[in-house]
Enzyme design. Structure first.
Site, mmCIF file in Angstrom:
data_model
loop_
_atom_site.group_PDB
_atom_site.id
_atom_site.type_symbol
_atom_site.label_atom_id
_atom_site.label_comp_id
_atom_site.label_asym_id
_atom_site.label_seq_id
_atom_site.Cartn_x
_atom_site.Cartn_y
_atom_site.Cartn_z
ATOM 1 N N ARG A 15 0.826 -1.218 0.000
ATOM 2 C CA ARG A 15 0.000 0.000 0.000
ATOM 3 C C ARG A 15 0.860 1.269 0.000
ATOM 4 O O ARG A 15 0.540 2.260 -0.639
ATOM 5 C CB ARG A 15 -0.937 0.034 1.211
ATOM 6 C CG ARG A 15 -1.814 -1.204 1.411
ATOM 7 C CD ARG A 15 -2.632 -1.558 0.170
ATOM 8 N NE ARG A 15 -3.633 -2.581 0.418
ATOM 9 C CZ ARG A 15 -3.483 -3.872 0.109
ATOM 10 N NH1 ARG A 15 -2.369 -4.310 -0.428
ATOM 11 N NH2 ARG A 15 -4.459 -4.734 0.347
ATOM 12 N N ASP A 403 -13.285 -8.121 9.494
ATOM 13 C CA ASP A 403 -12.082 -8.578 8.789
ATOM 14 C C ASP A 403 -11.050 -9.241 9.693
ATOM 15 O O ASP A 403 -10.970 -8.961 10.886
ATOM 16 C CB ASP A 403 -11.402 -7.391 8.084
ATOM 17 C CG ASP A 403 -12.201 -6.905 6.895
ATOM 18 O OD1 ASP A 403 -13.205 -7.551 6.566
ATOM 19 O OD2 ASP A 403 -11.833 -5.874 6.306
ATOM 20 N N ASN A 409 -1.532 -5.291 6.250
ATOM 21 C CA ASN A 409 -2.074 -4.340 7.238
ATOM 22 C C ASN A 409 -0.984 -3.820 8.185
ATOM 23 O O ASN A 409 -1.090 -2.728 8.726
ATOM 24 C CB ASN A 409 -3.153 -4.997 8.111
ATOM 25 C CG ASN A 409 -4.359 -5.497 7.333
ATOM 26 O OD1 ASN A 409 -5.032 -6.428 7.749
ATOM 27 N ND2 ASN A 409 -4.646 -4.891 6.193
ATOM 28 N N LYS A 425 -9.501 -8.434 13.488
ATOM 29 C CA LYS A 425 -8.986 -7.093 13.766
ATOM 30 C C LYS A 425 -9.550 -6.519 15.067
ATOM 31 O O LYS A 425 -8.816 -5.969 15.885
ATOM 32 C CB LYS A 425 -9.331 -6.146 12.605
ATOM 33 C CG LYS A 425 -8.490 -6.370 11.374
ATOM 34 C CD LYS A 425 -8.765 -5.308 10.307
ATOM 35 C CE LYS A 425 -7.863 -5.529 9.105
ATOM 36 N NZ LYS A 425 -8.096 -4.554 8.040
ATOM 37 N N ASP A 473 -13.215 2.443 4.518
ATOM 38 C CA ASP A 473 -12.884 3.020 3.211
ATOM 39 C C ASP A 473 -14.009 2.812 2.202
ATOM 40 O O ASP A 473 -13.911 3.230 1.069
ATOM 41 C CB ASP A 473 -11.546 2.484 2.671
ATOM 42 C CG ASP A 473 -11.461 0.976 2.688
ATOM 43 O OD1 ASP A 473 -12.514 0.344 2.867
ATOM 44 O OD2 ASP A 473 -10.353 0.432 2.515
ATOM 45 N N ASN A 474 -15.101 2.202 2.635
ATOM 46 C CA ASN A 474 -16.222 1.941 1.722
ATOM 47 C C ASN A 474 -17.260 3.064 1.838
ATOM 48 O O ASN A 474 -17.850 3.277 2.895
ATOM 49 C CB ASN A 474 -16.840 0.586 2.096
ATOM 50 C CG ASN A 474 -18.010 0.220 1.213
ATOM 51 O OD1 ASN A 474 -18.769 1.088 0.773
ATOM 52 N ND2 ASN A 474 -18.173 -1.047 0.957
ATOM 53 N N CYS A 529 -17.876 -1.788 -25.488
ATOM 54 C CA CYS A 529 -17.213 -2.055 -26.783
ATOM 55 C C CYS A 529 -15.716 -1.728 -26.710
ATOM 56 O O CYS A 529 -14.903 -2.376 -27.364
ATOM 57 C CB CYS A 529 -17.886 -1.285 -27.917
ATOM 58 S SG CYS A 529 -17.594 0.486 -27.891
#
Length: 914
Positions: A15, A403, A409, A425, A473-474, A529
């Site tokens: 990351r 999670d 992490n 976590k 983060d969602n 396409c």
């Protein structure tokens, strides 16, 4: 990252690698850093620098652990205080544990005005915290005089004010000032004129500005603020030189002395700003104290400067940076001085800034935090240092995260260690938070917060809370949590990071807009396409490869399983099809069944045929349908930018990309069909042997139509009606399968995959990288390496510990204001970019009030209550509204359902219903 081998451990650093790039990571792995002062600010920087992965860090400090330190240094424990350990001895092993690739050692020798500084010569960067100005100047001069210069950084945190000073020498080179990726724009034409006129494709705006300068207008109160803090803090340095101490807490006399010194300093400055007496008095009163969130915020920024110093990546600070938290203490000026005096516990440093009454409010707090990732870990550290949610005060911190901990992490989520990998976590974070402050009541859950868990996180759950924090983060999940906070009238603290950028948003009932009040622009979708036939940039080929993965290894196997769960026997399916019934998905499922491989060699064969189809036949077919000289109705060429004509190529086993594609594709097919293979099966000779027997059928072009309309959506092959030929073919294939006894229970089951980007041994990223690179080669597009492909295909958000720490610190400062019930003007949203570096604080958007009629307003936060009785009818309800609010109801809705709309036929009958 081992400095000698220079191999970057991607499973740990992926990351961060996307933020800094490989050359910066290599430079870090060869750099040594000296960091003095193990108070709240020093330990924050030590954590961030070690997580980032330098070669070596020397931690320096001469003080002993005191109870006071427990409130600002998250790596000092009660037993360290009791055994009177040196601070540096207590923290060194705990800092070293953060990253096995970094050598961490310690020093407790004196560093004073007469110390010989030659020992600093072996470091690339020297950082001083908690050091007198005279010492900072002396060390800075030594660093500046070396060849090459040693980069020097000085940091101070006194109560509500913090500063950072950087001197990297005159010849310091910056390799990449912003870290922004260059944007690709297609050029339609450039004229021969002087100056030439450049036209972009489809006349799209390019979004570029000359020289990229930005002017801020109508920003109030920003101009003199840094200068006012500069004068006040220089005066504080003078106060310390004269009195060998900091101003005493609540001492009015000391405050007046500091004010006089500030006026003297101010008179010597070139750009004068009026002395801010309120700021100086607040600084005097809090200077001995610490605000842990402020140390976290400035520690994040200063640590990024350290990384800039040793890598040249991003633009360094122009010498000085100041930040203050006067909004936190401004409303507390009338509180009696005793409230701020020390009481001999871990909160004395905090108490000096915000007083005992506010500390008590923090202890009683009941907080719900959704998400225990990078920001979640940093928030929990802030909660522990602030004493948020103590057992003895009936407070609580409830956290939830479904999670498990992954190796990637560990680079930012500093509460986790290698032995925690694959543990949950939330429970792991709860234990680690307890180590920092054992008095915290932390309740850890493993739930996702979504409509499915509303029975757990129901209205009565929210009614017990004082505050909700999102560390997600969602975006959709954040919107959902916000809607729950809105309907339950609870404040929400939201924050997020992307690379070196971060933002915080404070949502307070009846004062501010909610998170859902603004919408981000939707992500631009690549036309179907373009993906299928006309890619022009590498993102198109990566998305194509990612879609192929989903289709071959996720979607088709899942559909296969669900078909055979619905239709339990092949004989019944055959009878129904012979009787002319059309069963959804039957054609595709039977095709998979009849071609199902049963051994490793078959998987290699399928992979080789896929290669032929994707990288040769596809191109031949396109060039058959649209030869290179094809023209459009207006006479222009069909194949012109951005359309690139494909060039088919032959399979070549000596090409490593061809080999990677075959092996990774075969492994994935083996995975879904539960076929075993050995390491030897993956060798070049074994694969070559199988491939020499593969017969490639002759290519015949088809006359089918190729989609060129950019607005067209992908057709759903499952829902398309079958031709009579396809039906006959499916029936024949199923008859053969039944006749050869190949329809066993185990053959009607497959194992769909889930794309997993962080496991480098599973072949998922290898498939996407090789498929994308080969398609890019076919269309003469510059291919991407494995790292970039993994980021785009895995939708990985670049992240770094410095930004995470800063964003959590800034949001925790707002938490104090929310708890204190402060006025709207006190709250601050923040946007920062540590790369440039810029920090912008703004007021939140005030809630919109809509006028109904004279003096009756409503906002998104309003909830009007009507009390009814057992046989209360719709008509009674409307009368009650008329009576209570003097309003004529025009319609009644519940959620999306219309209960009463006068113009609707039959609705008037509903008035008498309860």
């Amino acid at each position: 990252m081992a400095a000698d081998s220079m191999e970057i451990d991607d499973s740990l650093y992926s990351r961060q690698r996307y933020v800094l790039g490989d050359s910066a990571m290599h430079q870090m792995a060869q750099s040594s850093v000296f960091l003095s002062g193990m108070g709240g600010l020093g330990i924050e920087m030590a954590k961030n620098i070690v997580l980032a992965g330098v070669k070596a860090v020397t931690l320096h400090d001469t003080k002993q652990c005191e109870t006071w330190d427990l409130g600002s240094n998250f790596f000092i424990r009660q037993e360290d205080v009791l055994s009177q350990r040196r601070r540096v001895e207590a923290v060194c092993p705990r800092v070293a544990e953060l990253n096995p690739y970094v050598h961490v050692d310690m020093s407790s020798s004196a560093l004073a005005d007469n110390t010989d500084l030659s020992f600093l010569g072996k470091y690339q960067c020297v950082i001083l915290t908690e050091a007198r100005l005279s010492l900072q100047k002396r060390v800075n001069e030594f660093c500046h005089s070396q060849r090459p210069p040693i980069r020097f950084i000085g940091c101070d945190a006194y109560g509500i004010c913090v500063r950072v000073f950087c001197d990297f020498g005159e010849e310091f080179e910056v390799s990449d000032p912003t870290g922004e990726e260059p944007k690709e724009i297609f050029i339609q034409s450039i004229t021969q004129d002087n100056p030439g006129v450049v036209t972009c494709m489809d006349n799209q705006p390019h979004g570029l500005q000359t020289g990229q300068s930005v002017v801020f207008r109508e920003v109030n109160g920003m101009v003199e603020a840094p200068l006012q803090i500069h004068a006040a803090m220089l005066a504080l340095d003078t106060f310390q030189e004269q009195h060998s101490r900091l101003p005493n807490i609540g001492c009015l006399q000391d405050a007046e002395v500091l004010l006089k010194l500030t006026e003297e300093v101010n008179a010597t400055l070139r750009n004068k700003a009026p002395v801010n007496t309120e700021l100086v008095r607040c600084l005097s009163r809090t200077a001995r104290g610490t605000l842990p969130p402020l140390a976290a915020a400035v520690g994040g920024l200063a640590s990024q400067e350290v990384l800039k110093a040793i890598t040249g990546k991003f633009a360094p600070l122009q010498q000085w940076f100041y930040l203050d938290a006067i909004e936190v203490v401004r409303p507390l000026q009338s509180v009696s001085a005793e409230d701020f005096f020390p009481r001999g516990d871990r909160y004395d440093g905090l108490r000096a800034c915000i007083g005992e009454s506010m500390c008590v409010e923090l202890h009683k707090l009941r907080v719900f935090m959704v998400g225990c990732g990078a920001i979640g870990c940093e928030m929990l550290k802030n909660f522990a240092l602030l004493g948020v949610g103590l057992t003895k005060s009936s407070g609580e911190v409830c956290i939830t995260d479904p999670d498990l901990i992954e190796k990637s992490n560990l680079n930012r989520q500093f509460l986790f260690r290698p032995h925690h990998i694959q543990k949950p976590k939330s429970t792991t974070a709860a234990e680690a938070t307890h180590d920092i402050n054992p008095d915290l009541q932390v309740d850890a859950h493993l739930n996702k917060v979504c409509p499915a868990t509303e029975s757990i996180y129901n209205d009565s759950f929210y009614s017990r809370l004082n505050l909700v924090v999102t560390a997600l983060d969602n975006v959709e999940a954040r919107r959902y949590v916000d809607s729950r906070c809105l309907s339950n009238q609870r404040p929400l603290l939201d924050s997020g990071t992307m690379g070196t950028k971060g933002h915080t948003e404070i949502i307070v009932p009846n004062l501010t807009e909610s998170y859902n009040s603004h919408r981000d622009p939707p992500e631009e979708e690549i036309p179907f396409c373009t993906l299928k036939s006309f890619p022009s940039v590498i993102e198109h080929t990566i998305q194509w490869a990612r879609d192929k993965f989903e289709n071959l290894f996720v979607h088709k196997p899942s559909m296969y399983n669900s078909f055979w769960q619905t239709h339990s026997s092949a004989d019944v399916v055959l009878q129904r099809m012979q009787a002319g019934e059309s069963l959804e998905g039957a054609f595709q499922v039977i095709k998979l069944l009849s071609k199902r491989p049963s051994q490793w060699e078959h998987c290699i064969t399928i992979a080789r045929l896929k290669f032929e189809k994707y990288f040769k036949r596809k191109a031949l077919q396109l060039l058959h349908s649209f030869p290179l000289d094809t023209r459009l109705k207006d006479g222009s060429l069909f194949w012109q930018s951005p359309k690139r004509p494909p060039a088919p190529f032959d399979f070549d086993l000596n090409d490593s990309m061809h080999f990677t594609f075959i092996v990774s594709t075969a492994r994935l097919f083996a995975g879904i069909y539960n076929i075993s293979y050995s390491e030897k099966d993956l060798s070049e000779e074994a694969v070559t042997r199988v491939l020499s027997d593969v017969k490639i059928p002759e290519y015949r072009p088809s006359e089918k139509c190729i989609e060129t309309n950019e607005a067209a959506k992908k057709p759903d092959s499952m829902k398309m009606p079958l031709s009579s030929e396809e039906e006959r073919e499916a029936i024949t294939q199923l008859e053969q399968a039944i006749a050869t006894d190949s329809v066993t229970a185990e053959r009607l089951q497959v194992s769909p995959l889930q794309f997993e980007k962080d496991d480098d041994s599973n072949g998922h990223v290898d498939f996407v990288t090789s498929a994308s690179a080969l398609r890019a080669r076919m269309y003469a597009i510059e291919p991407a390496d494995r790292l970039k492909t993994k980021r785009i295909a895995g939708k990985i958000i670049p992240a770094i510990a410095t930004a995470t720490a800063a964003v959590a610190g800034l949001v925790a400062l707002e938490l104090i204001k929310v708890v204190g019930g402060y006025e709207f003007e006190s709250f601050k949203n923040c946007f920062f970019n540590l790369a440039i570096p810029v920090v912008v604080l703004t007021e939140p958007a005030p809630v919109k009030q809509s006028l109904i009629r004279d003096n009756i307003y409503f906002s998104i936060w309003d909830c009007w209550t009507i009390f009814g009785h057992e046989d209360f009818t719709l008509s009674d309800f409307m009368n009650a509204v008329r009576e209570k609010y003097g309003i004529e109801p025009t319609m009644v809705v519940h959620g999306v359902k219309m209960l009463y709309v006068p113009v609707m036929p039959g609705h008037s009958k509903r008035l008498k219903l309860t």
